[in-house]
Design an enzyme around this catalytic site. Structure first.
Site, mmCIF file in Angstrom:
data_model
loop_
_atom_site.group_PDB
_atom_site.id
_atom_site.type_symbol
_atom_site.label_atom_id
_atom_site.label_comp_id
_atom_site.label_asym_id
_atom_site.label_seq_id
_atom_site.Cartn_x
_atom_site.Cartn_y
_atom_site.Cartn_z
ATOM 1 C CB THR A 107 -0.997 0.064 1.172
ATOM 2 O OG1 THR A 107 -1.898 -1.044 1.107
ATOM 3 C CG2 THR A 107 -1.867 1.322 1.049
ATOM 4 C CD1 TRP A 149 -1.702 -6.114 1.890
ATOM 5 C CD2 TRP A 149 -1.206 -7.070 3.847
ATOM 6 N NE1 TRP A 149 -2.571 -5.614 2.845
ATOM 7 C CE2 TRP A 149 -2.279 -6.192 4.055
ATOM 8 C CE3 TRP A 149 -0.716 -7.804 4.930
ATOM 9 C CZ2 TRP A 149 -2.879 -6.010 5.298
ATOM 10 C CZ3 TRP A 149 -1.313 -7.619 6.171
ATOM 11 C CH2 TRP A 149 -2.377 -6.743 6.344
ATOM 12 C CG ASN A 190 -4.871 -7.969 2.631
ATOM 13 O OD1 ASN A 190 -5.579 -7.849 3.614
ATOM 14 N ND2 ASN A 190 -4.788 -7.033 1.698
ATOM 15 C CD GLU A 191 -8.121 -5.907 0.896
ATOM 16 O OE1 GLU A 191 -7.565 -5.390 -0.091
ATOM 17 O OE2 GLU A 191 -8.528 -5.245 1.869
ATOM 18 C CD GLU A 273 -7.417 -3.733 5.560
ATOM 19 O OE1 GLU A 273 -6.686 -4.740 5.488
ATOM 20 O OE2 GLU A 273 -7.397 -2.800 4.719
ATOM 21 N NE ARG A 399 -36.938 8.897 30.444
ATOM 22 C CZ ARG A 399 -36.900 9.891 31.331
ATOM 23 N NH1 ARG A 399 -36.525 9.642 32.585
ATOM 24 N NH2 ARG A 399 -37.243 11.116 30.990
#
Length: 797
Positions: A107, A149, A190-191, A273, A399
């Site tokens: 990323t 990743w 990942n993904e 995530e 309440r």
């Protein structure tokens, strides 16, 4: 004593109304009555059922987002770690997910692998071990998860779903054990979906190696639950269903659903995530999603991405996470509002607590009023209720009735005004409430998060950072001084893995070597993925960057300069490159935000060959770019596209080349003071009311020579009274306002002067603009698509 006149007024009003009605047939106007305050009754019954809470945490990884934290000086580094992990102090995270580095961009950077090659294991690579050790030192109960990743290219010909990868993960687990770290949860890729047979094999292999680690699948979408429902063996292999962004991506997170199939599996469901939101402006979304993940989808854990924005401001997600820490040289940092929104759950609960389903829901039955969840302690006495009113427009009453064996004693109340920009309004302890007969009431204001609890031990950290500052030149690094990790101080890898090792080529001491010898199994899809690493202050303008280098194989090495904005997921970089090959071929190149390369100058000098050391240098002086090899200037180019930026090192392929004696020398100071005149005749950029408060508007005004129009242009920034010209909220959209703000080195405070007189914002690529070319005094300046108009031309001091 103040009530009697009111009663008399009401009596007189009634008599007057009766007389008027009797005598004239008229009715007196009624007194306006305030609308009743909306109210929600919440019964907290300790005997009612609910799922087990697994915790709230965050992710270190998915792109180098924690990189700079290790290089922070003390005490600031410990302060930041305390704000992340120390119970009763800050975010008090209960879960931490680590990236299993793969030598590839994931990323906003690349994390190094522990196995660059199939026959070498290095359990001290990277900074995730250090991060996990620091988290455990502060909170021994924190649970650790791990996920890949990417992975090194030697794995089974680039096939992630292979036995090679499982063996690779087992070696990583063994490294964790060497660091006395227990990995509680392990995921796949990942993904990138799932392979059922691979997950079954992973579970069997973990068991055979003696690991009780639970398997999470598939860190993608809910389709994995359908596959598990259809395949009992796959279902048995998976302990936790983890899904990314079940509340949507970069939205308001008002709805966080799962599926009936997923809930029917009887497995824990996680938002494994979520987030990707600015540390301040994203706090409202985070507040909604922590509650609504359970209410809407029965998700019992929440992982925010990332844990901290300890990365450079020119990277795409540079303000996401619990906090921002992008100046290790000054020690400056910012604790974000997301820290305190998260603390409303983490400081008042523990993994293993139970939700009470009947004491959770939407206030008044409406999502727009806000949400609430309740959890009870394993002691079956204490409880905490977390309430958010992000979208409410009026005050409400809650309440409470407490029953079913839970404590009916004193209740503590903590609140955060999420709509406030004043940190003193975040995570504030309110007066305690003493229930009567197990009943009490709380007024809920709009835009707040509240925690109502019988627990104690909470607190708000008091450490404060020093002021931001520049990384001054000259600067040098011989790579001989040990650092916290195997990365040299301030260097952040974007692809590949740059590690300090013993020098080769007959040189003694420590050098920097690019360690990844083959293209990795990639997560990002950038068109240019060669290894490079960047460092330093994005405000540098005129300087020389130099280094000694040794090519181990045929190919090219490069120096980078004036490195500024990087596109999302490394899909481009605004920078200059000096490339020199083993043959002596050299070039000065410019790259842009789409990885389009333009050669500005090129030639050939004496061959460098392989296995021997050489010295290269790259000089930036205004628009002149000069290249030097072994003390000889080989060529130069003229280009004014980028006026400021960091420095860096790179190789043009996955080659294992070396570097030593990195140095930066200052050039001619680029600082000028005076007005910033508009292309609209007679108009100047003006700080409204000559103020210097954060948020002061930058406006258009008649040029008058006044102090409100005195600006300092230096290294790509414009400052007035010590505050920087700033694009609000790091916005990139047309029409985003330009204001004054504390200088922080962010890309939204950096401007590039264009040949046509435009000032281009580094972060967005849009130009400083007078809307609609109006000449009205007081017009707020904005950014807009660059079009060459007079309303976008400026004359700098």
């Amino acid at each position: 004593m103040t009530r009697a006149p009111v009663r008399r007024w009401r009596t007189l009003t009634a008599v007057t109304s009766l007389l008027l009605s009797t005598l004239t047939g008229l009715t007196a106007p009624s007194v306006a009555q305030a609308a009743p305050t909306p109210s929600t009754s919440i019964t907290i019954n300790g005997t009612k059922p609910g799922l087990t809470f697994d915790g709230v945490g965050a992710i270190s990884g998915g792109g180098g987002n924690s990189r700079l934290l290790a290089d922070y000086p003390e005490p600031q580094r410990s302060e930041l770690l305390d704000y992340l992990y120390k119970p009763g102090y800050g975010a008090s995270l209960q879960l931490l997910k680590l990236e299993i580095g793969g030598d590839t961009n994931s990323t906003d950077g690349a994390e190094p692998s522990h196995m660059h090659t199939a026959d070498t294991v290095d359990c001290n690579q990277g900074y995730e071990w250090w991060m996990a050790e620091q988290a455990k030192a502060r909170n021994p109960d924190i649970k650790l998860a791990a996920l890949s990743w990417g992975a090194p290219g030697w794995i089974d010909g680039g096939n992630f779903w292979s036995q090679d990868t499982i063996d690779y993960l087992m070696s990583w687990m063994d490294c964790a054990a060497q660091h006395d770290l227990t990995i509680d949860y392990l995921g796949g890729w990942n993904e990138r979906g799932y392979d059922k047979a691979w997950y079954r094999n992973l579970k069997d292999t973990l068991t055979s190696h003696g690991y009780a680690t639970k398997v999470v699948a598939a860190d993608s979408d809910w389709s994995v639950a359908d596959a598990m429902a259809e395949d009992p063996a796959f279902n048995d292999a998976v302990d936790v269903v983890g899904v990314h962004y079940p509340c949507g991506y970069l939205g308001d997170y008002t709805t966080c659903s799962s599926t009936a199939t997923a809930q029917g599996l009887g497995k824990p469901l996680w938002a494994s995530e979520n987030g990707s939101q600015d540390t301040d402006t994203g706090a409202q979304a985070v507040a909604r999603s922590i509650n609504r993940g359970y209410l809407d989808g029965k998700m019992t854990a929440y992982f925010n991405w990332p844990v901290i924005a300890a990365l450079y401001p020119n990277l795409n997600f540079s303000t996401d996470g619990m906090s921002i820490a992008n100046q290790p040289w000054s020690g400056n940092y910012k604790i974000g509002k997301t820290t305190w929104v998260t603390a409303h759950t983490t400081q008042f609960t523990r993994p293993g607590w139970k939700y009470i389903d009947s004491a959770g829901g939407y206030l008044g039955g409406k999502r727009t009023n806000g949400s609430y969840v309740t959890m009870k302690s394993t002691n079956n006495s204490d409880y905490s209720t977390v309430i958010e009113t992000m979208d409410a427009s009026v005050a409400q009453n809650a309440r409470f009735t407490v029953t079913g064996g839970l404590s009916t004693g004193q209740v503590h109340v903590w609140a955060t005004d999420v709509r406030s920009g004043d940190s003193s309004n975040w995570f504030v302890r309110r007066p305690d409430i003493t229930p009567s007969g197990g009943k009490f009431k709380l007024t809920l204001e709009p835009g707040h998060v509240y925690t109502v609890t019988t627990t104690t031990g909470q607190g708000k950290g008091t450490a404060t950072p020093p002021a931001p500052g520049a990384l001054d030149l000259p600067y040098a690094d011989t790579f001989d001084t040990p650092t916290t990790t195997t990365s040299p101080k301030y260097f952040s890898d974007m692809n590949g893995a740059f590690q300090t090792v013993a020098c080769g080529g007959g040189r003694s001491g420590t050098c920097l070597r690019q360690m990844a010898p083959t293209t990795p199994i990639r997560w990002t899809d950038e068109p240019y993925n060669a290894p490079y690493t960047i460092m330093g202050d994005g405000r540098w303008s005129n300087y020389t960057v130099s280094v000694d280098t040794m090519l181990e194989k045929k190919g090219s090495v490069e120096l980078l300069g004036r490195v500024n904005q990087q596109a999302k997921n490394n899909n481009g970089l605004n920078a200059y490159h000096l490339r020199v090959s083993d043959t002596g071929a050299w070039s000065i190149d410019k790259s842009d935000s789409r990885w389009t390369f333009t050669t500005l100058a090129s030639g050939t000098t004496t061959a460098l060959g392989t296995g021997s050391w050489h010295h290269i240098a790259f000089t930036f002086e205004g628009s002149t770019l000069s290249a030097m090899v072994d003390g000889v200037t080989v060529g130069s180019a003229t280009d004014a596209s980028y006026t400021t930026g960091q420095a860096g090192l790179g190789v043009t392929g996955y080659e294992t080349d070396q570097f030593d004696n990195f140095a930066l020398a200052p050039g001619t100071p680029a600082s000028h003071v005076g007005p910033v005149a508009s292309g609209l005749t007679g108009k100047c950029a003006d700080a409204k009311d000559d103020a210097d408060a954060n948020g002061t508007q930058v406006q258009l005004w008649d040029c008058n020579g006044g102090s409100a129009q005195v600006w300092t242009w230096s290294n790509g920034t414009l400052t007035h009274n010590g505050k920087c010209m700033d694009v609000t909220g790091q916005g990139t959209a047309n029409g985003t306002q330009v204001i004054l703000w504390d200088c922080n080195g962010g890309a939204n405070q950096q401007w590039t002067a264009q040949p046509d007189g435009a000032l281009k914002a580094v972060q967005s690529g849009r130009c400083l603009d007078v809307p609609a070319a109006t000449t009205t005094n007081g017009t707020q300046l904005v950014i807009w698509d660059c079009d060459g108009g007079a309303n976008q031309r400026w004359t700098l001091p």
